[in-house]
Enzyme design. Structure first.
Site, PDB file in Angstrom:
ATOM      1  N   LEU A 173      19.002 -15.657  25.803  1.00  0.00           N
ATOM      2  CA  LEU A 173      18.713 -16.778  24.904  1.00  0.00           C
ATOM      3  C   LEU A 173      19.849 -16.950  23.899  1.00  0.00           C
ATOM      4  O   LEU A 173      20.169 -16.027  23.145  1.00  0.00           O
ATOM      5  CB  LEU A 173      17.389 -16.540  24.164  1.00  0.00           C
ATOM      6  N   ALA A 193      20.473 -20.414  22.404  1.00  0.00           N
ATOM      7  CA  ALA A 193      20.463 -21.827  22.023  1.00  0.00           C
ATOM      8  C   ALA A 193      20.306 -22.050  20.526  1.00  0.00           C
ATOM      9  O   ALA A 193      20.492 -23.156  20.036  1.00  0.00           O
ATOM     10  CB  ALA A 193      19.348 -22.559  22.779  1.00  0.00           C
ATOM     11  N   ARG A 237      21.566 -18.987   8.985  1.00  0.00           N
ATOM     12  CA  ARG A 237      21.987 -18.064   7.932  1.00  0.00           C
ATOM     13  C   ARG A 237      23.431 -17.589   8.066  1.00  0.00           C
ATOM     14  O   ARG A 237      23.959 -16.923   7.174  1.00  0.00           O
ATOM     15  CB  ARG A 237      21.031 -16.855   7.880  1.00  0.00           C
ATOM     16  N   LYS A 294      26.185 -19.437  16.443  1.00  0.00           N
ATOM     17  CA  LYS A 294      26.094 -18.012  16.086  1.00  0.00           C
ATOM     18  C   LYS A 294      26.628 -17.079  17.160  1.00  0.00           C
ATOM     19  O   LYS A 294      27.373 -16.137  16.868  1.00  0.00           O
ATOM     20  CB  LYS A 294      24.646 -17.654  15.767  1.00  0.00           C
ATOM     21  N   THR A 306      11.302 -19.550  21.473  1.00  0.00           N
ATOM     22  CA  THR A 306      11.806 -18.591  22.466  1.00  0.00           C
ATOM     23  C   THR A 306      11.083 -18.708  23.814  1.00  0.00           C
ATOM     24  O   THR A 306      11.708 -18.526  24.864  1.00  0.00           O
ATOM     25  CB  THR A 306      11.680 -17.147  21.937  1.00  0.00           C
ATOM     26  N   GLU A 324       3.892 -12.740  14.919  1.00  0.00           N
ATOM     27  CA  GLU A 324       5.092 -13.047  14.140  1.00  0.00           C
ATOM     28  C   GLU A 324       4.807 -12.811  12.657  1.00  0.00           C
ATOM     29  O   GLU A 324       3.688 -13.040  12.191  1.00  0.00           O
ATOM     30  CB  GLU A 324       5.495 -14.512  14.354  1.00  0.00           C
ATOM     31  N   ARG A 333      58.092  -8.814  20.025  1.00  0.00           N
ATOM     32  CA  ARG A 333      57.359 -10.026  20.406  1.00  0.00           C
ATOM     33  C   ARG A 333      57.255 -10.123  21.927  1.00  0.00           C
ATOM     34  O   ARG A 333      57.836  -9.331  22.657  1.00  0.00           O
ATOM     35  CB  ARG A 333      58.056 -11.241  19.786  1.00  0.00           C
TER      36      ARG A 333
END
Ligand code: UD1
Ligand code: CA
Length: 455
Positions: free
Chosen positions: A8, A10, A15, A22, A79, A152, A331
């Site tokens: 999951l 989505a 926050r 996120k 969810t 919850e 480099r």
């Protein structure tokens, strides 16, 4: 049972206070979601289904791996709704493991144990006891200790909030059963969301037992919701990696001051001093010493090489026995063949520097082929860029370039040639001769400094 993993990813992650979705925030140099995909891959599943939505195509674009199936959840309705989006792609007799894109520290053995529970139960949940369960869903058990439901925090009574066994969010279920239960969930709750957690109560109502596995440590359930969480997860990840590397024989002067954002391989007796950052793919031979404050990015450092303090080495190869730094920059395309010395404030780019050659102070070597046994003096540079195109400089074996020389490419300095200090070399310098363009020094007898005119 064929295993399918549903991840999951989505949610918005309000926050985080960021425009970036996120799951794309980095831990150890790669997106949170990549870590979760790696965990999923370790289970060798038949399919990995990533549910994405917030941030749109940014998320799939950031993980262009062909083993991922992308499932768009256009609206984030919870969810349960999110998992349901992936179910049409999964056959009924498969096992489904649900992971979260923002929970990156799960142990593969824990997940394997969870999936194995499906042999005896249609549903298995991963729980953990937390001293301060905060916003997590609580596990409600019957008097006999059987899992009854998950409540919850926002829907919980005062006594339910006292429970400190929490839902990690991670669960495994038989696909056919999950589909049926998900179709039975409603959004009549404090958040008006379709909760995945409701499948527990629905399974119990059908008379099924719900298996549970306790996470091996609190950190397994750690989800990232804020920048503080992100930093905490980063530290845990780094400390685990440092332990793993030390176990494999690497000497880290201080494992708390070492950051790895990629892959490091090493031979015997390598030592890494403090504040070193390793990025991408880095390969150390045996007996390599890396000084403090060094950045190594996609590079190879061969046996017995020493990198002194404060060097930045990127897409470069340091050959055996070479000494680099302090304060050197290699480099992309820099290749030090063997026993090369590169000292302070020397920059090397897209150049091969042959065995035993030295550039010990303040030099720029770009787009050059430097032979063996060459000495490049302080302040010497290759002028490789004419403002439009880059040109190569060739310095043959045994050449000695004095201080403050400008080699205007394309140009060749011959074998055993010597170039006098302060010269600007625009034409090839022949083998074994002294070449210099310096104006002759004169001293003017009787010369007087100007004086101010009297007013
Ligand atoms: C969820 C669990 C809670 C558990 C906690 C653990 C539910 C209802 N609650 O709560 O019991 O203790 O995780 O961290 O499952 N997501 C989507 N689509 C959606 C909603 C969420 O993909 O429509 C994703 C999010 O991006 C996130 C994950 O699902 O990766 C969890 O969602 P989140 O809203 O953070 O759930 P919590 O409220 O934390
Ligand atoms: Ca969460």
């Amino acid at each position: 049972m064929n295993l399918h993993v549903v991840i999951l990813a989505a949610g918005k992650g309000t926050r985080m206070r960021s425009d970036l979705p996120k799951v794309l925030h980095h831990v150890a140099g790669k997106p949170l979601l990549s870590h979760v995909c790696d965990i999923a891959r370790a289970l060798r599943p038949g399919g990995i289904h990533v549910v994405y939505g917030h941030g749109g195509d940014l998320v799939p674009a950031a993980l262009p791996h062909s083993d991922l199936s992308w499932v768009l959840q256009t609206e984030q309705l919870g969810t349960g709704h999110a998992v349901d989006q992936a179910m049409p792609g999964i056959e009924d007799d498969a096992a489904v493991l649900v992971l979260y894109g923002d929970v990156p520290l799960l142990g593969v053995p824990t997940l394997q144990t969870l999936v194995n529970k499906l042999a005896n139960a249609p549903l298995a949940i991963l729980t953990v006891a937390l001293p301060d369960p905060d916003n997590y869903g609580r596990i409600v058990r019957s008097e006999s200790g059987a899992v009854e439901r998950i409540v919850e925090a926002k829907d919980a009574s005062a006594s339910e909030l006292e429970i400190n066994e929490i839902n990690s969010g991670i669960l495994a279920g038989r696909a056919g059963d999950l589909k049926r239960w998900l179709a039975g969930t409603s959004n009549e709750n404090a958040q008006s969301e379709y909760y995945l957690t409701d499948v527990v109560e629905l399974a119990v109502a059908e008379g099924s037992s719900v298996a549970d596995v306790q996470a091996s440590s609190e950190r397994e359930a750690l989800g990232v919701n804020s920048k503080q969480d992100l930093a905490m997860v980063e530290r845990i990840f780094q400390s685990d990696e440092a332990q793993r590397l030390m176990q494999a024989g690497l000497t880290l002067r201080d494992p708390a001051r070492f950051d790895i954002r990629g892959e490091l391989t090493f031979g015997n007796d390598c030592v890494i001093d403090i504040n070193v950052i390793v990025e991408g793919k880095v390969e150390l031979g045996s007996n390599v010493s890396i000084g403090p404050n060094v950045i190594l990015r996609d590079c190879v450092i061969a046996d017995n090489a020493v990198i002194h303090a404060n060097c930045v080495i990127e897409q470069a190869t340091v050959g055996p026995g070479s000494l680099v730094g302090p304060f050197a920059r290699l480099r992309p395309g820099a290749e030090l063949v063997q026993d090369v010395h590169v000292g302070n404030f020397v920059e090397i780019k897209n150049s091969v520097v042959g065995t035993g050659s030295k550039a010990n102070h303040l030099a720029y070597v770009g787009d050059s082929d430097v032979g063996a046994g060459v000495n490049i003096g302080a302040g010497t540079i290759t002028a490789n860029y004419d403002g439009a195109n880059k040109h190569r400089t060739t310095i043959r074996d045994g050449a000695s370039i004095g201080s403050n020389v400008v080699l205007v490419a394309p140009v060749t300095v011959g074998r055993d040639a010597t170039v006098g200090a302060g010269s600007t070399i625009g034409k090839d310098a022949p083998d074994a001769q002294l070449t210099l363009t310096r104006a002759r020094q004169v001293s003017v007898k009787g010369w007087k400094r100007p004086v101010k005119k009297p007013k």
